[in-house]
Design a protein around this motif. Structure first.
Motif, PDB file in Angstrom:
ATOM      1  N   VAL A  97       0.877  -1.184   0.000  1.00 37.21           N
ATOM      2  CA  VAL A  97       0.000   0.000   0.000  1.00 37.21           C
ATOM      3  C   VAL A  97       0.909   1.227   0.000  1.00 37.21           C
ATOM      4  O   VAL A  97       1.967   1.224   0.632  1.00 37.21           O
ATOM      5  N   HIS A  98       0.493   2.246  -0.708  1.00 38.84           N
ATOM      6  CA  HIS A  98       1.391   3.367  -0.988  1.00 38.84           C
ATOM      7  C   HIS A  98       0.668   4.704  -0.838  1.00 38.84           C
ATOM      8  O   HIS A  98      -0.430   4.882  -1.348  1.00 38.84           O
ATOM      9  N   ASN A  99       1.324   5.630  -0.163  1.00 42.55           N
ATOM     10  CA  ASN A  99       0.859   7.019  -0.109  1.00 42.55           C
ATOM     11  C   ASN A  99       1.975   7.875  -0.694  1.00 42.55           C
ATOM     12  O   ASN A  99       3.089   7.868  -0.173  1.00 42.55           O
ATOM     13  N   GLY A 100       1.695   8.576  -1.779  1.00 45.84           N
ATOM     14  CA  GLY A 100       2.718   9.418  -2.407  1.00 45.84           C
ATOM     15  C   GLY A 100       2.658   9.242  -3.915  1.00 45.84           C
ATOM     16  O   GLY A 100       1.666   8.717  -4.450  1.00 45.84           O
ATOM     17  N   LEU A 148      13.410   0.054  -3.360  1.00 40.80           N
ATOM     18  CA  LEU A 148      13.415   1.475  -2.967  1.00 40.80           C
ATOM     19  C   LEU A 148      14.523   2.239  -3.677  1.00 40.80           C
ATOM     20  O   LEU A 148      14.352   3.402  -4.059  1.00 40.80           O
ATOM     21  N   SER A 149      15.667   1.568  -3.853  1.00 44.39           N
ATOM     22  CA  SER A 149      16.805   2.273  -4.441  1.00 44.39           C
ATOM     23  C   SER A 149      16.508   2.706  -5.886  1.00 44.39           C
ATOM     24  O   SER A 149      17.188   3.563  -6.432  1.00 44.39           O
ATOM     25  N   GLN A 150      15.479   2.134  -6.487  1.00 45.24           N
ATOM     26  CA  GLN A 150      15.165   2.517  -7.871  1.00 45.24           C
ATOM     27  C   GLN A 150      14.028   3.539  -7.974  1.00 45.24           C
ATOM     28  O   GLN A 150      13.690   3.991  -9.049  1.00 45.24           O
ATOM     29  N   LEU A 151      13.417   3.852  -6.821  1.00 45.64           N
ATOM     30  CA  LEU A 151      12.247   4.742  -6.870  1.00 45.64           C
ATOM     31  C   LEU A 151      12.653   6.206  -6.774  1.00 45.64           C
ATOM     32  O   LEU A 151      13.506   6.566  -5.972  1.00 45.64           O
ATOM     33  N   ALA A 171       8.402   1.929   4.684  1.00 52.36           N
ATOM     34  CA  ALA A 171       9.468   2.836   4.234  1.00 52.36           C
ATOM     35  C   ALA A 171       8.893   4.214   3.994  1.00 52.36           C
ATOM     36  O   ALA A 171       7.723   4.354   3.624  1.00 52.36           O
ATOM     37  N   ARG A 172       9.743   5.202   4.206  1.00 51.32           N
ATOM     38  CA  ARG A 172       9.257   6.579   4.060  1.00 51.32           C
ATOM     39  C   ARG A 172      10.203   7.445   3.233  1.00 51.32           C
ATOM     40  O   ARG A 172      11.411   7.410   3.405  1.00 51.32           O
ATOM     41  N   ASN A 173       9.632   8.195   2.331  1.00 45.17           N
ATOM     42  CA  ASN A 173      10.353   9.288   1.685  1.00 45.17           C
ATOM     43  C   ASN A 173       9.342  10.366   1.293  1.00 45.17           C
ATOM     44  O   ASN A 173       8.624  10.227   0.307  1.00 45.17           O
ATOM     45  N   GLY A 174       9.247  11.384   2.100  1.00 46.39           N
ATOM     46  CA  GLY A 174       8.375  12.513   1.754  1.00 46.39           C
ATOM     47  C   GLY A 174       6.915  12.342   2.113  1.00 46.39           C
ATOM     48  O   GLY A 174       6.135  13.272   1.943  1.00 46.39           O
ATOM     49  N   SER A 175       6.492  11.187   2.583  1.00 44.34           N
ATOM     50  CA  SER A 175       5.100  11.005   3.037  1.00 44.34           C
ATOM     51  C   SER A 175       5.172  10.480   4.473  1.00 44.34           C
ATOM     52  O   SER A 175       5.995   9.617   4.755  1.00 44.34           O
ATOM     53  N   PRO A 176       4.319  10.984   5.349  1.00 35.32           N
ATOM     54  CA  PRO A 176       4.487  10.668   6.771  1.00 35.32           C
ATOM     55  C   PRO A 176       4.300   9.194   7.124  1.00 35.32           C
ATOM     56  O   PRO A 176       3.535   8.484   6.463  1.00 35.32           O
ATOM     57  N   LEU A 177       4.997   8.775   8.158  1.00 31.47           N
ATOM     58  CA  LEU A 177       4.926   7.384   8.616  1.00 31.47           C
ATOM     59  C   LEU A 177       5.220   7.360  10.117  1.00 31.47           C
ATOM     60  O   LEU A 177       6.168   7.997  10.572  1.00 31.47           O
ATOM     61  N   VAL A 178       4.402   6.630  10.839  1.00 31.31           N
ATOM     62  CA  VAL A 178       4.608   6.557  12.284  1.00 31.31           C
ATOM     63  C   VAL A 178       4.286   5.138  12.759  1.00 31.31           C
ATOM     64  O   VAL A 178       3.367   4.507  12.238  1.00 31.31           O
ATOM     65  N   ILE A 179       5.081   4.656  13.723  1.00 28.21           N
ATOM     66  CA  ILE A 179       4.765   3.330  14.263  1.00 28.21           C
ATOM     67  C   ILE A 179       4.105   3.505  15.620  1.00 28.21           C
ATOM     68  O   ILE A 179       4.462   4.398  16.393  1.00 28.21           O
ATOM     69  N   GLY A 180       3.174   2.637  15.911  1.00 30.17           N
ATOM     70  CA  GLY A 180       2.522   2.605  17.218  1.00 30.17           C
ATOM     71  C   GLY A 180       2.924   1.318  17.902  1.00 30.17           C
ATOM     72  O   GLY A 180       2.806   0.243  17.308  1.00 30.17           O
ATOM     73  N   ILE A 181       3.415   1.448  19.138  1.00 35.17           N
ATOM     74  CA  ILE A 181       3.925   0.254  19.812  1.00 35.17           C
ATOM     75  C   ILE A 181       2.966  -0.152  20.915  1.00 35.17           C
ATOM     76  O   ILE A 181       2.747   0.597  21.877  1.00 35.17           O
ATOM     77  N   GLU A 209      14.211   6.307   5.689  1.00 35.28           N
ATOM     78  CA  GLU A 209      14.293   5.199   6.650  1.00 35.28           C
ATOM     79  C   GLU A 209      13.309   4.084   6.300  1.00 35.28           C
ATOM     80  O   GLU A 209      12.259   4.321   5.687  1.00 35.28           O
ATOM     81  N   MET A 210      13.701   2.886   6.746  1.00 32.51           N
ATOM     82  CA  MET A 210      12.881   1.704   6.524  1.00 32.51           C
ATOM     83  C   MET A 210      12.670   1.083   7.908  1.00 32.51           C
ATOM     84  O   MET A 210      13.549   1.156   8.765  1.00 32.51           O
ATOM     85  N   VAL A 211      11.501   0.501   8.150  1.00 37.24           N
ATOM     86  CA  VAL A 211      11.224  -0.111   9.453  1.00 37.24           C
ATOM     87  C   VAL A 211      10.846  -1.564   9.250  1.00 37.24           C
ATOM     88  O   VAL A 211      10.029  -1.880   8.370  1.00 37.24           O
ATOM     89  N   ILE A 212      11.432  -2.425  10.060  1.00 41.39           N
ATOM     90  CA  ILE A 212      11.118  -3.843   9.979  1.00 41.39           C
ATOM     91  C   ILE A 212      10.348  -4.171  11.256  1.00 41.39           C
ATOM     92  O   ILE A 212      10.862  -4.037  12.369  1.00 41.39           O
ATOM     93  N   LEU A 213       9.087  -4.552  11.062  1.00 37.02           N
ATOM     94  CA  LEU A 213       8.205  -4.743  12.218  1.00 37.02           C
ATOM     95  C   LEU A 213       7.812  -6.202  12.393  1.00 37.02           C
ATOM     96  O   LEU A 213       7.431  -6.871  11.413  1.00 37.02           O
ATOM     97  N   SER A 214       7.919  -6.668  13.638  1.00 32.07           N
ATOM     98  CA  SER A 214       7.306  -7.951  13.966  1.00 32.07           C
ATOM     99  C   SER A 214       6.411  -7.696  15.177  1.00 32.07           C
ATOM    100  O   SER A 214       6.384  -6.580  15.694  1.00 32.07           O
ATOM    101  N   GLN A 215       5.713  -8.728  15.631  1.00 30.78           N
ATOM    102  CA  GLN A 215       4.716  -8.507  16.676  1.00 30.78           C
ATOM    103  C   GLN A 215       5.303  -7.846  17.936  1.00 30.78           C
ATOM    104  O   GLN A 215       4.662  -7.022  18.567  1.00 30.78           O
ATOM    105  N   ASN A 216       6.548  -8.237  18.288  1.00 32.20           N
ATOM    106  CA  ASN A 216       7.113  -7.745  19.546  1.00 32.20           C
ATOM    107  C   ASN A 216       8.297  -6.808  19.371  1.00 32.20           C
ATOM    108  O   ASN A 216       8.923  -6.440  20.349  1.00 32.20           O
TER     109      ASN A 216
END
Ligand code: F6R
Length: 609
Positions: A97-100, A148-151, A171-181, A209-216
């Motif tokens: 899913v993409h915003n931007g 990402l390196s090609q975008l 991943a984020r570049n120019g569009s907002p991104l936030v993680i909730g823990i 920046e890129m974020v790698i998320l797992s359940q914990n």
């Protein structure tokens, strides 16, 4: 200009994602979609139109612990179900899913096409899923990095992988991104509002920046693959109140909320110091003595927020005698803005996510300028990136057409003018007068709202015209501009605003029985002049509707319809005259059967260039 949200954890993902989408629908409502991992496969459900259409399509027996979702405002490709997100790679091993906006998508698509890939949508986003899947043999993280390196362009991206049911990459570049823990659960979204009510612990992601998320767990890495440590912030975000109470539309509800929201803007009185005839706004990160160094104020904003800024100019110049410039943020970057140490910039935004406003702030800060935010949404990008600022406390505004945010923006600009003005120009007694007028606003607003339905008479006339002129002079001119914007937005009737003094310089040619005028005419130096402009329109068979704060026989004779608001200091009159204008737009749109809360082609927050 879309909303994205992802979830992985102990709960059933579908209701969490749907709740997130409801909170994000302000970012677009052309289509929406959800992708989950269900019985070891990726399952995508998407539908064009409002979120309710997607909701109807979700069957009760689907359940998942992980998923991503999207609400779309179309940029590349029409409003169709195929163009709705998530988009999948050719073998459905990854969805995105993409915003931007991916600027170089056509070239990437062409190259992938030559390699045998075929595409199901017209979007720029689908290429990201294809590219990632192409590299998937190297593992999800490397595949995403290579893609990402090609975008080129802007993105907030979420990736879900069929064979990794405990992994979301963002991943984020120019569009907002936030993680909730959360506890044994993670959220990721374009806006923290998407997980309001689930967790207050948030980590904001920066460009590149890129974020790698797992359940914990979560790990943030930058483009050099270095791990980034970032503090967790505690956000005080409440879920938007989605109840309309007794109102048929959010727009009407929000118009009626203005006495209460303006009361909150003045801190329930706590932001005003009646004894000293001034205001007290914390969070500006400025000392009173800093005010002496200000040689110019520059307000940047878009749309309604910019018209609030134009009123701010009038009020600030009057109370501080400091020259104020107001800029359309989208124009500012292109003209290489002049920034110097004695100019104080204010960025005004309800959402705090308007792309053009953020870009202008970035440019000004990059040149060393000091920017303060006047923002409604707590924790928004603008609130975080500015050097200080004030929350307007309008509460969540759901209707796309902005009303209570506008009046609160103007109120806060008035408090700022008072605060700066009292150190530089105005006397204690004038300061006290303004304070007392501010305190009396909620009651005066209530008084107007009690007569709201009277505006139906004007609306009944207006609904049959193709075009309407809004006219005002001095402080009433920005009110006319905001009134014209409101009518256009919600009724789709063309409306234009002019200073009534400029009528004879061209627009008078438009006047005939087919072109009505709405005059905003308040007591003050120019009241006689405006009356003579009304006469000029009447003499040319133009219908005249007047919103005024003084009852005058001449005005009554001239106006086809007259709506009176309570009297006030001229500087505060826009906070009263705008209310009948908002109601007029609402009732006109209602009579025309428009989609009032979500007008066609618009989104609450414009997060693309
Ligand atoms: C009009 C309207 C828009 C916004 C503009 C800026 O009713 O809502 O013109 O004012 O898009 O949005 P914010 O204030 O979120 O920066």
């Amino acid at each position: 200009m879309c909303g994205i949200v992802g979830y992985l954890g102990k709960r059933d993902a579908l209701p969490v994602l749907m709740q997130g989408l409801k909170q994000l629908e302000y970012r677009g409502y052309d289509s929406s979609g959800i992708g989950i991992i269900y019985r070891k496969k990726i399952k995508v459900i998407k539908e064009k139109g409002k979120l309710v259409n997607l909701e109807r399509k979700l069957s009760d027996n689907l359940s998942a612990k992980i998923g991503v979702a999207h609400t779309r405002w179309a940029t590349h490709g029409g409003v169709t179900t195929e163009n709705a997100h998530p988009h999948s790679g050719p073998e459905e091993k990854v969805i995105v899913v993409h915003n931007g906006i991916i600027d170089n998508y056509s070239r990437l698509k062409e190259n992938l096409g030559k390699e045998g890939n075929s595409f199901l949508s017209e979007t720029d986003s689908e290429v990201v899923a294809h590219l990632t899947e192409k590299y998937l043999d190297s593992g999800p993280e490397i595949a995403v990095s290579k893609a990402l390196s090609q975008l080129k362009g802007t993105y907030g991206l979420l990736f879900l992988f069929r064979d990794h049911p405990d992994l979301i990459i963002a991943a984020r570049n120019g569009s907002p991104l936030v993680i909730g823990i959360g506890k044994e659960e993670m959220f990721v979204a374009s806006d923290a509002m998407a997980f309001a009510g689930y967790t207050q612990h948030a980590v904001f992601i920066n460009d590149g920046e890129m974020v790698i998320l797992s359940q914990n767990d979560y790990r943030i890495v930058n483009q050099q693959n270095l791990v980034i440590e970032r503090d967790v912030e505690e956000l005080e975000i409440e879920r938007s109140n989605h109840s309309k109470n007794e109102f048929q539309h959010y727009l009407l509800k929000e118009i009626f909320e203005q006495p209460e929201s303006v009361f909150r803007a003045i801190g329930r009185g706590g932001r005003l110091l009646p004894d000293f005839g001034t205001a007290l706004l914390s969070g500006l990160n400025l000392e009173k003595r800093d005010f002496f160094d200000i040689k110019k104020i520059h307000i940047i904003a878009m749309g309604t927020a910019m018209y609030a800024g134009e009123l701010g100019k009038f009020i600030m110049e009057n109370l501080t005698r400091i020259p104020v410039e107001v800029s359309d943020a989208s124009e500012l970057c292109g003209i290489n803005p002049i920034v110097d140490k004695n100019t104080l910039f204010f960025a005004v935004s309800q959402s705090g996510e308007t792309r053009d406003t953020l870009a202008a702030v970035q440019e000004i800060q990059q040149k060393g300028g000091r920017v303060l935010g006047i923002v409604n949404t707590v924790g928004s990008t603008l609130a975080r990136m500015t050097d200080g600022g004030v929350y307007i406390h309008a509460g969540s505004e759901i209707s796309v057409a902005s009303t209570k945010a506008f009046t609160n923006q103007v109120t806060i600009l008035t408090l700022l003018a008072l605060m700066i003005g009292r150190t530089r120009d105005i006397s204690l007694s004038r300061g006290r007068e303004i304070v007392s007028q501010l305190m009396s606003l909620p009651e005066k607003m209530e008084e107007i709202l009690q007569r709201a339905e009277d505006l139906n008479v004007m609306a009944e006339f207006l609904k049959d015209y193709k075009s309407v002129l809004f006219l005002g002079r001095g402080i009433n001119y920005p009110v006319a501009k905001e009134a014209a914007l409101k009518l256009k937005e919600v009724s789709y009737i063309h409306a234009e605003a002019y200073s009534s003094g400029s009528l004879k310089h061209g627009p008078l040619a438009l006047i005939s029985e087919d072109m009505p005028s709405v005059f905003i005419c308040t007591r003050g130096d120019s009241q006689e002049k405006i009356i003579s402009h009304i006469q000029e329109v009447r003499a040319r068979n133009g219908k005249v509707f007047v919103i005024s704060n003084f009852d005058d026989d001449n005005l009554r004779d001239l106006a086809d319809e007259l709506f009176l608001v309570p009297q006030s200091d001229e500087l505060l009159s826009p906070l009263l005259t705008i209310i009948p204008c908002q109601l007029l737009s609402y009732y006109t749109a209602l009579k025309l059967g428009r989609d009032i809360d979500q007008p066609r082609n618009l989104a609450k927050s414009v997060t693309v260039d």
